[in-house]
Design a protein around this motif. Sequence first.
Motif, mmCIF file in Angstrom:
data_model
loop_
_atom_site.group_PDB
_atom_site.id
_atom_site.type_symbol
_atom_site.label_atom_id
_atom_site.label_comp_id
_atom_site.label_asym_id
_atom_site.label_seq_id
_atom_site.Cartn_x
_atom_site.Cartn_y
_atom_site.Cartn_z
ATOM 1 N N ALA A 1 0.926 -1.338 0.040
ATOM 2 C CA ALA A 1 0.014 -0.047 -0.005
ATOM 3 C C ALA A 1 0.751 1.125 -0.069
ATOM 4 N N THR A 2 1.967 1.067 0.901
ATOM 5 C CA THR A 2 2.751 2.386 0.869
ATOM 6 C C THR A 2 3.684 2.668 -0.596
ATOM 7 N N ALA A 3 3.691 1.478 -1.268
ATOM 8 C CA ALA A 3 4.552 1.637 -2.533
ATOM 9 C C ALA A 3 3.469 2.008 -3.570
ATOM 10 N N LEU A 4 2.024 1.719 -3.502
ATOM 11 C CA LEU A 4 1.122 2.329 -4.535
ATOM 12 C C LEU A 4 0.937 3.846 -4.060
ATOM 13 N N LYS A 5 0.978 4.077 -2.994
ATOM 14 C CA LYS A 5 0.743 5.586 -2.603
ATOM 15 C C LYS A 5 1.911 6.357 -2.865
ATOM 16 N N ASN A 6 3.020 5.945 -3.162
ATOM 17 C CA ASN A 6 4.159 6.568 -3.876
ATOM 18 C C ASN A 6 3.704 6.990 -5.314
ATOM 19 N N LEU A 7 2.932 6.323 -5.858
ATOM 20 C CA LEU A 7 2.507 6.606 -7.249
ATOM 21 C C LEU A 7 1.968 7.956 -7.337
ATOM 22 N N PHE B 1 9.129 0.234 -10.399
ATOM 23 C CA PHE B 1 9.164 1.541 -9.904
ATOM 24 C C PHE B 1 10.283 2.014 -9.498
ATOM 25 N N SER B 2 11.313 2.624 -10.339
ATOM 26 C CA SER B 2 12.639 2.885 -10.206
ATOM 27 C C SER B 2 12.821 4.294 -9.108
ATOM 28 N N GLY B 3 12.116 5.077 -9.292
ATOM 29 C CA GLY B 3 11.855 6.193 -8.398
ATOM 30 C C GLY B 3 11.886 5.782 -7.114
ATOM 31 N N LEU B 4 10.836 4.944 -6.645
ATOM 32 C CA LEU B 4 10.741 4.399 -5.248
ATOM 33 C C LEU B 4 11.726 3.342 -4.841
ATOM 34 N N GLU C 1 10.508 -0.162 9.880
ATOM 35 C CA GLU C 1 10.078 -1.653 9.652
ATOM 36 C C GLU C 1 9.294 -1.811 8.516
ATOM 37 N N ASP C 2 9.244 -0.858 7.747
ATOM 38 C CA ASP C 2 8.310 -1.481 6.345
ATOM 39 C C ASP C 2 9.162 -1.267 4.978
ATOM 40 N N VAL C 3 10.425 -0.586 5.228
ATOM 41 C CA VAL C 3 11.346 -0.424 4.176
ATOM 42 C C VAL C 3 11.632 -1.251 3.501
ATOM 43 N N LEU C 4 12.022 -2.487 4.028
ATOM 44 C CA LEU C 4 12.242 -3.732 3.114
ATOM 45 C C LEU C 4 11.041 -4.244 2.442
ATOM 46 N N GLY C 5 9.890 -4.314 2.779
ATOM 47 C CA GLY C 5 8.528 -4.565 2.033
ATOM 48 C C GLY C 5 8.378 -3.639 1.000
ATOM 49 N N VAL C 6 8.641 -2.293 1.343
ATOM 50 C CA VAL C 6 8.548 -1.236 0.295
ATOM 51 C C VAL C 6 9.523 -1.540 -0.837
ATOM 52 N N GLN D 1 14.900 3.767 -5.609
ATOM 53 C CA GLN D 1 16.168 4.539 -5.114
ATOM 54 C C GLN D 1 15.795 5.425 -3.627
ATOM 55 N N ARG D 2 14.621 5.826 -3.602
ATOM 56 C CA ARG D 2 14.056 6.322 -2.198
ATOM 57 C C ARG D 2 14.473 5.421 -1.208
ATOM 58 N N CYS D 3 13.944 4.026 -1.419
ATOM 59 C CA CYS D 3 14.200 2.970 -0.263
ATOM 60 C C CYS D 3 15.747 2.885 -0.034
ATOM 61 N N VAL D 4 16.599 2.806 -0.982
ATOM 62 C CA VAL D 4 17.925 2.465 -1.083
ATOM 63 C C VAL D 4 18.435 3.723 -0.046
ATOM 64 N N ASP D 5 18.100 4.975 -0.291
ATOM 65 C CA ASP D 5 18.763 6.215 0.387
ATOM 66 C C ASP D 5 18.280 5.932 1.913
ATOM 67 N N VAL D 6 17.018 5.582 1.920
ATOM 68 C CA VAL D 6 16.392 5.413 3.325
ATOM 69 C C VAL D 6 17.362 4.431 4.252
ATOM 70 N N MET D 7 17.757 3.099 3.569
ATOM 71 C CA MET D 7 18.355 1.961 4.005
ATOM 72 C C MET D 7 19.835 2.576 4.602
ATOM 73 N N ILE D 8 20.269 3.286 3.528
ATOM 74 C CA ILE D 8 21.913 3.435 3.642
ATOM 75 C C ILE D 8 21.773 4.653 4.889
ATOM 76 N N THR D 9 20.933 5.274 5.021
ATOM 77 C CA THR D 9 20.979 6.363 6.146
ATOM 78 C C THR D 9 20.734 5.583 7.469
#
Length: 510
Positions: free
Chosen positions: A165-171, A195-198, A181-186, A200-208
């Motif tokens: 649902a979070t991924a679809l919301k990002n559309l 969805f390449s933009g999302l 707690e949701d970033v792996l699932g997203v 990259q956002r997930c990767v950025d969140v995980m790195i930080t």
Amino acid sequence: MSSLSLITKQHRARLERRIAGSTNRWRFPKQPFTGDLLSLSQMFKALSIDFEEALRNPDRLHISQIQKFFCENFKNKDIQSAEADVILECLGFKWELHRPQLFQSETLAKLYLKALTQGTTYPLRELEELLRAQSPKKTKEKSPAKRMIISLKISDPLVTKVAFATALKNLYVSEVEINLEDVLGVLASAHILQFSGLVQRCVDVMITRLMPSTIKNFYEAGCKYKEEQLTTACEKWLEMNLVPLVGMQIHLRKIPQDLLHKVLKSPRLFTFSEFRLLKTMLLWVFLQLNYKIQAIPTHETVMTFFKSFPENCCFLDRDIGQSLRPLFLCLRLHGITKGKDLEVLRYINFFPESWLNRVTANHYHALENGGDMDQLKDLNTQAMRFGLLFNQENTTYSKMIAVYGFFFKITGLKHDTTTYSFYMQRIKHTDLESPFVVYEHKPVSLRAARMVKYEIRAQALVDGKWQEFRTNQIMQKFGLTKPSCKSHILKIQTVGIPIYVSFAFIFPPS
């Protein structure tokens, strides 16, 4: 005849004649081209797509072109009051979506176009109506379009309903907060949706958000989804934090062996000393073999555990230890020079006798030859290494080290909020603050000069990116008086804290 039959079968598998509309035209029977060739050609022409190129790369070209059209023309379109025109059946739910947003996902775009071409004998007319209905240039009232139903099956266990649902919301909203707690699932959902933009956002969140409790899952996700930026970030983070941070927590148990091997081979690996790195590695092995232990044991407990194995065979020669040999071959056991630490190596019966004999022989050779380390050539892979962890509260921090009768003080200085300097200095044994404590049971060299090949390296994390500062590999003769007793000074400017400072050196033959 057999070869001709094979060619005929392959030809029929690619093309067959079917009735399309009022004409009898050639068409492809399989995806992604389900419409007749004339209609497909017209459709691609309307979208300014090269038809022949589209036939060669169907999954990449025409989808990306249509995606680009929707994303550029309807990215900021107000859909608050618009009725959903696509129903996505997935994970036991029906998700209502809108075409302009749906086309940000390559997977959903393919599913939609597949449904569009399958549901009509005139895909060109349907697509023209779609584009005409969605055109932002139209001001007149549009006729409502029929809802399209598409289905997506997901088998990835990381994808939860909340994450999807979070991924679809990002559309629809580009800055949706992604919870830790949701970033792996997203991330998993974003990969499935393409969805390449999302992603990259997930990767950025995980790195930080790398920390001892997340490093294992984030690294494995990076490997699974082939996100090299994420796996590289995990490796660099662990190179700095394996010994000072992860090695002090129960999360050390979760570090995968392949990741550990990469980190141990890295010349950037930070450690306070070689013996501290060895203690960390022994603790990792202990935790692998003692699953029920949920708290960090004492060093004595770990030593006693390995000592408990029969003495007729060392641990690394046993079946249980064979697979761990590549890890311990990465250690620089010759960098352990303190007498009591060398006694521990023999006490635990962990290493093959040949390894320990080689270490002992090298030490005797160096002591008999004024510290010369004839067997050490490469500073990156063989040097003695020591480290300082410079924290926020430090203004001056130093540590004394002793190698083959030579004493050095490694020092860090803070000049202002962002400026630091680091260096090493040879100290005369009579000038030590606590001579008895420092060189008890240690040799003392009376040589006035000692040739040293060294490098000083400092690293700090700033906004999720590692800053690295280093001297060149310097060859210098260290005396006992200034200025020859002091090394080159590594001066840096950074806002990153803590600063991981490594001193690597060897004593070349005189």
